[in-house]
Motif scaffolding. Structure first.
Motif, PDB file in Angstrom:
ATOM      1  N   TYR A  25       0.826  -1.204   0.000  1.00  0.00           N
ATOM      2  CA  TYR A  25       0.000   0.000   0.000  1.00  0.00           C
ATOM      3  C   TYR A  25       0.860   1.254   0.000  1.00  0.00           C
ATOM      4  CZ  TYR A  25      -3.468   3.375   1.842  1.00  0.00           C
ATOM      5  OH  TYR A  25      -4.286   4.463   2.055  1.00  0.00           O
ATOM      6  N   LEU A  26       1.840   1.314   0.885  1.00  0.00           N
ATOM      7  CA  LEU A  26       2.661   2.508   1.033  1.00  0.00           C
ATOM      8  C   LEU A  26       3.673   2.676  -0.097  1.00  0.00           C
ATOM      9  CD1 LEU A  26       3.260   2.396   4.898  1.00  0.00           C
ATOM     10  CD2 LEU A  26       1.620   3.803   3.630  1.00  0.00           C
ATOM     11  N   SER A  27       3.961   1.601  -0.820  1.00  0.00           N
ATOM     12  CA  SER A  27       4.907   1.706  -1.929  1.00  0.00           C
ATOM     13  C   SER A  27       4.213   1.888  -3.278  1.00  0.00           C
ATOM     14  CB  SER A  27       5.793   0.460  -1.981  1.00  0.00           C
ATOM     15  OG  SER A  27       5.033  -0.688  -2.267  1.00  0.00           O
ATOM     16  N   GLY A  28       2.896   1.947  -3.273  1.00  0.00           N
ATOM     17  CA  GLY A  28       2.172   2.202  -4.504  1.00  0.00           C
ATOM     18  C   GLY A  28       1.835   0.981  -5.322  1.00  0.00           C
ATOM     19  N   GLU A  29       2.000  -0.214  -4.764  1.00  0.00           N
ATOM     20  CA  GLU A  29       1.717  -1.441  -5.511  1.00  0.00           C
ATOM     21  C   GLU A  29       0.264  -1.885  -5.372  1.00  0.00           C
ATOM     22  OE1 GLU A  29       4.514  -4.510  -4.448  1.00  0.00           O
ATOM     23  OE2 GLU A  29       6.095  -3.030  -4.092  1.00  0.00           O
ATOM     24  N   LEU A  30      -0.444  -1.362  -4.389  1.00  0.00           N
ATOM     25  CA  LEU A  30      -1.790  -1.825  -4.071  1.00  0.00           C
ATOM     26  C   LEU A  30      -2.719  -0.637  -3.861  1.00  0.00           C
ATOM     27  CD1 LEU A  30      -3.635  -4.283  -3.241  1.00  0.00           C
ATOM     28  CD2 LEU A  30      -2.885  -3.844  -0.882  1.00  0.00           C
ATOM     29  N   GLU A  31      -3.888  -0.696  -4.509  1.00  0.00           N
ATOM     30  CA  GLU A  31      -4.912   0.329  -4.309  1.00  0.00           C
ATOM     31  C   GLU A  31      -5.866  -0.146  -3.215  1.00  0.00           C
ATOM     32  OE1 GLU A  31      -8.598   2.227  -6.839  1.00  0.00           O
ATOM     33  OE2 GLU A  31      -6.704   1.856  -7.900  1.00  0.00           O
ATOM     34  N   VAL A  32      -6.158   0.735  -2.262  1.00  0.00           N
ATOM     35  CA  VAL A  32      -6.939   0.352  -1.085  1.00  0.00           C
ATOM     36  C   VAL A  32      -8.094   1.325  -0.872  1.00  0.00           C
ATOM     37  CG1 VAL A  32      -6.893  -0.043   1.402  1.00  0.00           C
ATOM     38  CG2 VAL A  32      -4.895  -0.642   0.010  1.00  0.00           C
ATOM     39  N   GLU A  33      -9.287   0.783  -0.756  1.00  0.00           N
ATOM     40  CA  GLU A  33     -10.454   1.582  -0.384  1.00  0.00           C
ATOM     41  C   GLU A  33     -10.859   1.174   1.031  1.00  0.00           C
ATOM     42  OE1 GLU A  33     -15.137   2.218  -1.659  1.00  0.00           O
ATOM     43  OE2 GLU A  33     -13.668   1.688  -3.217  1.00  0.00           O
ATOM     44  N   LEU A  34     -10.400   1.950   2.020  1.00  0.00           N
ATOM     45  CA  LEU A  34     -10.745   1.669   3.410  1.00  0.00           C
ATOM     46  C   LEU A  34     -12.195   2.059   3.671  1.00  0.00           C
ATOM     47  CD1 LEU A  34      -7.479   2.865   5.179  1.00  0.00           C
ATOM     48  CD2 LEU A  34      -8.259   0.503   4.890  1.00  0.00           C
ATOM     49  N   THR A  35     -12.925   1.164   4.322  1.00  0.00           N
ATOM     50  CA  THR A  35     -14.366   1.327   4.495  1.00  0.00           C
ATOM     51  C   THR A  35     -14.750   0.958   5.922  1.00  0.00           C
ATOM     52  OG1 THR A  35     -14.689   0.679   2.183  1.00  0.00           O
ATOM     53  CG2 THR A  35     -16.619   0.623   3.600  1.00  0.00           C
ATOM     54  N   PRO A  36     -15.585   1.764   6.593  1.00  0.00           N
ATOM     55  CA  PRO A  36     -16.047   1.372   7.933  1.00  0.00           C
ATOM     56  C   PRO A  36     -16.650  -0.026   7.911  1.00  0.00           C
ATOM     57  CG  PRO A  36     -16.686   3.627   7.449  1.00  0.00           C
ATOM     58  CD  PRO A  36     -16.126   3.068   6.179  1.00  0.00           C
ATOM     59  N   GLN A  37     -16.426  -0.792   8.963  1.00  0.00           N
ATOM     60  CA  GLN A  37     -16.806  -2.211   8.959  1.00  0.00           C
ATOM     61  C   GLN A  37     -18.299  -2.416   8.743  1.00  0.00           C
ATOM     62  OE1 GLN A  37     -16.313  -4.997  12.536  1.00  0.00           O
ATOM     63  NE2 GLN A  37     -14.548  -5.486  11.252  1.00  0.00           N
ATOM     64  N   GLY A  38     -19.120  -1.660   9.443  1.00  0.00           N
ATOM     65  CA  GLY A  38     -20.567  -1.805   9.266  1.00  0.00           C
ATOM     66  C   GLY A  38     -21.012  -1.397   7.875  1.00  0.00           C
ATOM     67  N   THR A  39     -20.356  -0.373   7.322  1.00  0.00           N
ATOM     68  CA  THR A  39     -20.675   0.060   5.960  1.00  0.00           C
ATOM     69  C   THR A  39     -20.320  -1.027   4.959  1.00  0.00           C
ATOM     70  OG1 THR A  39     -20.312   2.379   6.550  1.00  0.00           O
ATOM     71  CG2 THR A  39     -20.207   1.819   4.208  1.00  0.00           C
ATOM     72  N   LEU A  40     -19.168  -1.683   5.164  1.00  0.00           N
ATOM     73  CA  LEU A  40     -18.767  -2.762   4.270  1.00  0.00           C
ATOM     74  C   LEU A  40     -19.779  -3.903   4.312  1.00  0.00           C
ATOM     75  CD1 LEU A  40     -16.703  -4.051   2.382  1.00  0.00           C
ATOM     76  CD2 LEU A  40     -15.479  -4.885   4.405  1.00  0.00           C
ATOM     77  N   ALA A  41     -20.225  -4.245   5.514  1.00  0.00           N
ATOM     78  CA  ALA A  41     -21.227  -5.300   5.648  1.00  0.00           C
ATOM     79  C   ALA A  41     -22.514  -4.926   4.909  1.00  0.00           C
ATOM     80  CB  ALA A  41     -21.518  -5.561   7.129  1.00  0.00           C
ATOM     81  N   GLU A  42     -22.941  -3.687   5.043  1.00  0.00           N
ATOM     82  CA  GLU A  42     -24.171  -3.256   4.388  1.00  0.00           C
ATOM     83  C   GLU A  42     -23.996  -3.131   2.876  1.00  0.00           C
ATOM     84  OE1 GLU A  42     -28.211  -2.149   4.010  1.00  0.00           O
ATOM     85  OE2 GLU A  42     -27.034  -3.315   5.444  1.00  0.00           O
ATOM     86  N   LYS A  43     -22.808  -2.773   2.409  1.00  0.00           N
ATOM     87  CA  LYS A  43     -22.547  -2.747   0.965  1.00  0.00           C
ATOM     88  C   LYS A  43     -22.794  -4.131   0.360  1.00  0.00           C
ATOM     89  CE  LYS A  43     -19.033   0.923   0.376  1.00  0.00           C
ATOM     90  NZ  LYS A  43     -19.371   1.415  -0.975  1.00  0.00           N
ATOM     91  N   LEU A  44     -22.335  -5.162   1.049  1.00  0.00           N
ATOM     92  CA  LEU A  44     -22.532  -6.526   0.573  1.00  0.00           C
ATOM     93  C   LEU A  44     -23.992  -6.955   0.709  1.00  0.00           C
ATOM     94  CD1 LEU A  44     -19.335  -7.991   2.232  1.00  0.00           C
ATOM     95  CD2 LEU A  44     -19.755  -7.972  -0.236  1.00  0.00           C
ATOM     96  N   ARG A  45     -24.597  -6.682   1.865  1.00  0.00           N
ATOM     97  CA  ARG A  45     -25.986  -7.086   2.082  1.00  0.00           C
ATOM     98  C   ARG A  45     -26.906  -6.410   1.084  1.00  0.00           C
ATOM     99  NH1 ARG A  45     -30.804  -6.113   3.400  1.00  0.00           N
ATOM    100  NH2 ARG A  45     -30.346  -3.882   3.287  1.00  0.00           N
ATOM    101  N   ALA A  46     -26.714  -5.107   0.896  1.00  0.00           N
ATOM    102  CA  ALA A  46     -27.558  -4.364  -0.034  1.00  0.00           C
ATOM    103  C   ALA A  46     -27.372  -4.857  -1.464  1.00  0.00           C
ATOM    104  CB  ALA A  46     -27.245  -2.867   0.062  1.00  0.00           C
ATOM    105  N   GLY A  47     -26.118  -5.152  -1.822  1.00  0.00           N
ATOM    106  CA  GLY A  47     -25.875  -5.671  -3.158  1.00  0.00           C
ATOM    107  C   GLY A  47     -26.616  -6.975  -3.394  1.00  0.00           C
ATOM    108  N   GLY A  48     -26.602  -7.862  -2.394  1.00  0.00           N
ATOM    109  CA  GLY A  48     -27.302  -9.128  -2.516  1.00  0.00           C
ATOM    110  C   GLY A  48     -28.806  -8.971  -2.550  1.00  0.00           C
TER     111      GLY A  48
END
Length: 278
Positions: free
Chosen positions: A89-112
């Protein structure tokens, strides 16, 4: 009903192409679809986008794909316990979208559930809603890609931020039991994120510790019905790790005031007090 059982993990993931997006179940080291991840690693698939609570640990779980340079982008909540993740992440090899844990859970639930977006209070007034959260660095440590501002709307005097749901190409999950129709039962901590990932994926692949015949699972105990699952593979011997192992003080040294008296049949060696990883 269709028999969804495939013969091996390698067969189950054979059509996952380079550049695919994957929702991957698990919480810490619990409920990680390790057999499917290893098969994907052996297959050589690369350029992946992963959506998971974490990105494994060094050398295990998604950490296997990460250390091999197979993951180009990840949407995650907790990314600790992984030095290689931090380095990439810090060396630019990986793109990261940090997301609050509950929001991540709801992103998946809502998608389903077929819901394209939702409002939540999590992240309002921070870079999550206002933008500017670093997603990619260059090799000199400069931010070259940052998150964009999101819509914020007030309901009954409270501000909420608009979050979009996710529907990845594939989902990889680990279940305790499953039948040939794809009905799944999860156990304990493996309930975290595995059912959500199973619902969100366009194609869901489940590894199960125990494969049973249709009708053997109590319908009231089924966590994910087979309509959400396209493939099932038996993986009865997947390693279950403990993330933080703690042990009690030895009974023999007398330092444990609650230890049994001398002569007790209790084994005087250090005993593991950490919970079993599922």
């Amino acid at each position: 009903m269709i028999n969804k059982v495939v013969d091996s993990a390698a067969e189950a993931v054979a059509d996952i192409p380079d550049g695919a997006s994957l929702a991957v179940g698990g919480f810490g080291l619990c409920g990680v679809p390790a057999a499917l991840i290893e098969a994907l690693h052996e297959q050589g698939t690369s350029g992946l986008e992963t959506i998971s609570n974490n990105c494994g640990v060094d050398g295990w779980g998604l950490g296997v794909l990460l250390s091999a340079g197979r993951i180009r982008r990840t949407i995650s909540s907790y990314v600790g316990e992984n030095k290689e993740f931090a380095r990439q992440y810090l060396s630019g090899e990986l793109e990261v979208e940090l997301t609050p844990q509950g929001t991540l859970a709801e992103k998946l639930r809502a998608g389903g559930a077929g819901i394209p977006a939702f409002f939540t209070t999590a992240g309002v007034g921070t870079q999550v809603s206002e933008g500017g959260l670093p997603q990619r660095y260059d090799d000199a440590g400069n931010v070259v890609l940052a998150s964009q501002p999101k819509e914020v709307r007030s309901f009954d005097g409270v501000d909420y931020v608009l979050e979009e749901s996710v529907t990845p190409d594939f989902a990889l999950v680990h279940a305790w039991k499953g039948d040939r129709h794809g009905n799944l039962v999860f156990h304990a901590t493996a309930m975290n994120f595995n059912p959500l990932c199973a619902q969100a994926g366009r194609v869901t692949i489940a590894e199960v510790e125990e494969l049973v015949e249709p009708g053997e699972l109590d319908p009231e105990h089924v966590h994910i019905p087979g309509i959400f699952v396209q493939r099932v593979v038996l993986a009865p011997f997947v390693e279950k790790r403990i993330e933080k192992r703690t042990v009690s003080l030895s009974v023999a040294d007398g330092s444990n005031p609650e230890a049994p008296a001398s002569g007790s049949p209790t084994n005087p060696t250090a005993s593991t007090s950490a919970a079993k990883a599922v």
